[in-house]
Structure formats: C-alpha cells, structure tokens
Design an enzyme around this catalytic site. Structure first.
Site, PDB file in Angstrom:
ATOM      1  N   VAL A  34       0.137  -1.023   0.519  1.00 39.25           N
ATOM      2  CA  VAL A  34       0.182  -0.169  -0.109  1.00 39.25           C
ATOM      3  C   VAL A  34       0.997   1.021   0.039  1.00 39.25           C
ATOM      4  O   VAL A  34       0.635   2.452  -1.160  1.00 39.25           O
ATOM      5  CB  VAL A  34      -1.015   0.386   1.682  1.00 39.25           C
ATOM      6  N   GLU A  35       2.024   1.282   0.599  1.00 35.20           N
ATOM      7  CA  GLU A  35       2.520   2.302   0.705  1.00 35.20           C
ATOM      8  C   GLU A  35       3.707   2.640  -0.901  1.00 35.20           C
ATOM      9  O   GLU A  35       3.689   4.117  -0.364  1.00 35.20           O
ATOM     10  CB  GLU A  35       3.591   2.570   2.169  1.00 35.20           C
TER      11      GLU A  35
END
Length: 237
Positions: free
Chosen positions: A24-25
């Site tokens: 996600v990051e």
C-alpha cells in the site's frame, strides 16, 4: 523483500499480514518517494526516520535500506499499537496520519459521546482509505481465489544474506566480486545513493545467498586500498 519482512514480523510475534503494508505504501518499490518527502518501502518521512535511527546523508538513505527500514517500521508499528491499546486499526491509522491526529479524533468523539473505534473517527480522507486498503490486501493474500486473483508463488527461503565489511567499497567492484550485475546489487542495496558504500558506514551489503562465498573469497584477495577507486573531494574556495 517479502520473505525477509514476513520473517521479521514472525520473529516479533506480529501478524505476517503487516508485511503487506509496503504494497500500500510504495508498491514494494524501495526508491519510491511521495510529494510529502516520504521515502522507501515503508514511506518514512525524514523526521520519523531519524527518530527511529535511519541515517540520511549524501551517501546513504536509511529510509531506503531494506533491512534497517523494515526493523524501524515494525518498531514504530509496535509502539503505535501500544499507544492505542493494541488496536491495530488505530495503529495503522496513526502510521498514516500520525498519532497526534488520531488522538485528537478520539478526543473529539469522546467529548461528543461517540464510539472511539477507527471506523467511527473523523480522519483525513487519505487515512479513511488507507486502513481499508491494508485490510483488503490482507484479505486478497489470504484467499486470492475468492477474488479471482492468481498470485505467483514466492519461494519460502531467504532471498539475500547480509555481509558485513570493515570499510568502504565501490559498488561496481562489489558486483564484480559477487559475480552479479550492478542492477541486481542495486535492487538489494537501494540505500546507497552514490558509487560506493558510505565512508563512515554502514558498510554491510545484501547479496544473493549463492553469491556470498564468491564475494568473500574475491574480496580477501584484494587489499583494502583497492576497495575504492573513486574519491569524493570538496573543492576549497
């Protein structure tokens, strides 16, 4: 990088699903940078990186160091979970928005007599999307067929070994000694921003497990004076 990150979570007794946060990051891109100056797999901003021991110099960007940034991120996540009573949804929200932002949202709800769980808080829109995305990645990884996803198998074995060096070394020389190409070395060691490891450390290199013996044998045959062929010189006025 995933095998190493999962091993670190399990060593700490944490859920291995936390290893999916970099999806996600950063999309597991160690050189990813955000408009807010966050960097690396775990997207540390400079101040939080420094607080968790990630050096940031002309030579070396600790936020992009695979092993150092992973350990720092898990330290930070464990700290956040402790601050929020073991509630991982709140800890993830704090990882994204900052613990102060989450505490203020909790306090507003407390004053208004509203529930204090993550789903009831008024948080920035990015954070409202962030936590569900982490949970969604975990669900998809747990039962990919349910969502029509075909995940490629990842061997359950170490993809790199850390080799400690007593001093600075040219990265081109290191790749030659390990008998791997420079791109492969860079994938494993994205924290080094120049042509060599940092003069004052860290000097450790990540290498494919089957290259470490070849590298060590070749390095032993070279005097340290030949480990670096280029030098950084600051021109005087």
């Amino acid at each position: 990088y995933l095998h190493f990150i999962v091993e670190e979570t399990e060593r700490r007794g944490l859920s291995p699903e936390l290893a999916l946060i970099p999806a996600v990051e950063s999309g597991f891109q160690p050189l990813a940078r955000s408009p807010y100056q966050a960097a690396g797999l775990w997207q540390f901003i400079p101040s939080t990186g420094q607080a968790y021991g990630l050096k940031q110099t002309w030579w070396y960007e600790g936020r992009c160091d695979i092993t150092a940034s992973t350990r720092a991120a898990l330290d930070y996540l464990e700290s956040l979970a402790g601050q929020f009573g073991g509630d991982w949804a709140l800890a993830l929200a704090a990882y994204n928005a900052g613990p102060g932002m989450v505490r203020r949202a909790i306090q507003r709800n407390r004053v208004e007599g509203l529930p204090l769980d993550y789903w009831s808080l008024e948080l920035p829109s990015e954070t409202q999307r962030y936590v569900p995305r982490v949970f969604a990645f975990a669900q998809a990884a747990r039962t990919p067929a349910k969502f029509g996803i075909d995940l490629p198998p990842i061997p359950n074995q170490a993809q790199f070994t850390q080799v400690e060096l007593p001093g600075q070394i040219d990265l081109d020389l290191a790749a030659e000694l390990a008998q791997i190409d420079r791109d492969k070395l860079q994938l494993l060691n994205p924290a080094f921003r120049r042509w060599a490891t940092a003069p004052h450390g860290p000097h450790a290199l990540l290498l494919p497990p089957d290259s470490t013996d070849t590298f060590s044998l070749g390095l032993a045959q070279l005097p340290p004076s030949q480990w670096v062929t280029l030098h950084h010189y600051r021109v005087k006025q």
